[in-house]
Write an enzyme that holds these catalytic residues in place. Structure first.
Site, PDB file in Angstrom:
ATOM      1  CE  LYS A 261      27.521 -53.336  13.013  1.00 42.89           C
ATOM      2  NZ  LYS A 261      27.790 -53.146  11.560  1.00 42.89           N
TER       3      LYS A 261
ATOM      4  CG  HIS B  72      20.984 -51.774   9.742  1.00 41.03           C
ATOM      5  ND1 HIS B  72      20.224 -52.678  10.482  1.00 41.03           N
ATOM      6  CD2 HIS B  72      22.178 -52.392   9.514  1.00 41.03           C
ATOM      7  CE1 HIS B  72      20.930 -53.780  10.686  1.00 41.03           C
ATOM      8  NE2 HIS B  72      22.110 -53.636  10.097  1.00 41.03           N
TER       9      HIS B  72
ATOM     10  CD  GLU C 271      25.446 -51.518   5.908  1.00 41.03           C
ATOM     11  OE1 GLU C 271      25.113 -51.592   7.111  1.00 41.03           O
ATOM     12  OE2 GLU C 271      25.573 -50.437   5.309  1.00 41.03           O
TER      13      GLU C 271
END
Length: 413
Positions: free
Chosen positions: A76, A205, A279
């Site tokens: 993304k 996250h 990530e």
């Protein structure tokens, strides 16, 4: 490490013209932008320059400081096919948060086992697709997600997504939307056990562009407590820790990696075979792309200089909705003063910069000190690779997806 010859045949890069950059400096990028403009003098649209060499250098940096942490690039952040192809050639995995992202990565020939699906709330049709193509790792943070996974992808391995501490100083915090609370952990693990689903670890996250590295230490300690709960109740084979994203290239990266490695060694000393993944998105993408925007209009009122440019807040500059400090513009006077294209020595004036749409809110900068420029000159913005082109809306017919990307390769990486 993959070099230019390897990238030229990589998926997403085949048959693409890769231009030479003498190095990865701003000056070298400006030289390339100038040459592109000279070859296309009538073009009004904005364009990007992507330095593939910079991406190679960042991947090398990641492996140096984080050699035991497998990166799954967050699609993304920048889904440009050339960018994805470069990351694939370098050996990255991919964090795909939707059906289309999964399909885009698979279309490059990437194997499904190099894809994770870490969106904690997924449409059922997307879960069915993941099962069909063999994407077998996802996250959850509610019992309702477990019921969908049980129905459509019961063989999928799961990571329990935790709410990270709020002290990360992230530019975009995520804890208000995602992550299980400490008191929810045991009920969720028991629900997964009762549904005969396989929980193999924990993810968190800390938010995009985190500035407080200590938050990772706290989050890792919380993750270990989940491993302990899983061990107590049984039924889970915990072996993976996903430390998410939030990383930025620069001097802070080494500090952050040291904090994380120390925390893992301390908290998981009893698990030497722990598999750690991450990530990262912004880390690889942000500094690798530079945006060039043409001045398409001008007005002067009482010594206030106003300019309209070919990109705006509904396109690549949507970042300023959160923080205008994200944007730096450099004047490139290639039309009005070709002998002094960077305007380094010129008198500067209070200036306002507008985007191209008919939205009055499409105002990019106010009070910016710029030399007097003319229609046909350009503004250049570095560090525009992360969450810029991917977040454009296409409002008013200005389609960010149509913005060209020129590829370059800087030496020395």
């Amino acid at each position: 490490m993959v070099q230019l010859t390897g990238l030229q045949t990589a998926p997403g890069l085949k048959s693409k013209n890769i231009l030479s950059l003498r190095d990865s400096s701003t000056e070298a990028i400006i030289e390339l932008i100038q040459s592109i403009i000279n070859c296309n003098p009538d073009v009004d649209e904005p364009f990007y320059v992507m330095d593939l060499g910079a991406i190679v250098g960042l991947f090398k940096m990641w492996n140096h400081f984080f050699k035991n942490v497998q990166p799954f690039y967050a699609v993304k952040c920048n889904p440009d096919p050339a960018f994805l192809g470069t990351m694939a050639a370098l050996g990255a995995g991919f964090d795909c948060a939707s059906r289309r992202e999964i399909e885009a990565v698979l279309a490059l020939g990437v194997a499904a086992d190099r894809i994770i699906y870490p969106n904690p709330c997924k449409p059922e049709s997307d879960i069915r697709l993941a099962a069909k193509v063999g994407v077998n790792l996802t996250t959850f943070d509610s019992i309702y997600e477990l019921s969908k996974i049980k129905k459509h992808h019961p063989k999928c391995s799961l990571l329990l997504r935790l709410k990270a501490p709020d002290e990360s100083g992230a530019r975009i915090p995520l804890g208000t939307k995602f992550g299980a609370l400490p008191e929810e952990v045991e009920p969720l693990l028991r629900a997964a056990k009762n549904a005969e689903l396989t929980v193999i670890g924990v993810s968190f996250h800390v938010g995009s562009a985190a500035t407080n590295s200590d938050t990772y230490r706290e989050a890792i300690a919380l993750a270990k407590s989940v491993f302990d709960v899983a061990n107590k109740i049984g039924g889970a084979c915990m072996r993976m820790l996903n430390i998410g994203g939030g990383f930025m290239a620069g001097t802070q990266f080494e500090e952050t990696t040291n904090v994380i490695k120390t925390a893992i060694e301390t908290c998981f000393s009893d698990m030497p075979e722990l598999e750690v993944i991450a990530e990262p998105g912004r880390f690889f993408a942000e500094t690798a792309l530079t945006l060039a925007m043409k001045i398409i209009g001008k007005r002067v009122r009482d010594q206030l200089y106003e300019y309209w440019i070919s990109d705006g807040i509904h396109g690549s500059l949507s970042c300023i909705k959160n923080n205008s400090a994200d944007l730096m513009v450099m004047p490139l006077a290639c039309y009005s003063d070709s002998d002094n294209i960077m305007c380094a020595a010129k008198v500067r004036y209070q200036s306002t910069i507008f985007g191209p749409t008919c939205d009055a809110m499409d105002t990019i900068l106010k009070g910016e000190l710029l030399p007097e420029l003319e229609v046909g000159d350009w503004l250049v913005s570095p560090n525009m690779g992360a969450y810029k082109k991917s977040m454009g809306s296409g409002f008013n017919g200005f389609l960010t997806s149509d913005t060209p990307v020129y590829l370059g390769y800087s030496c020395g990486n």
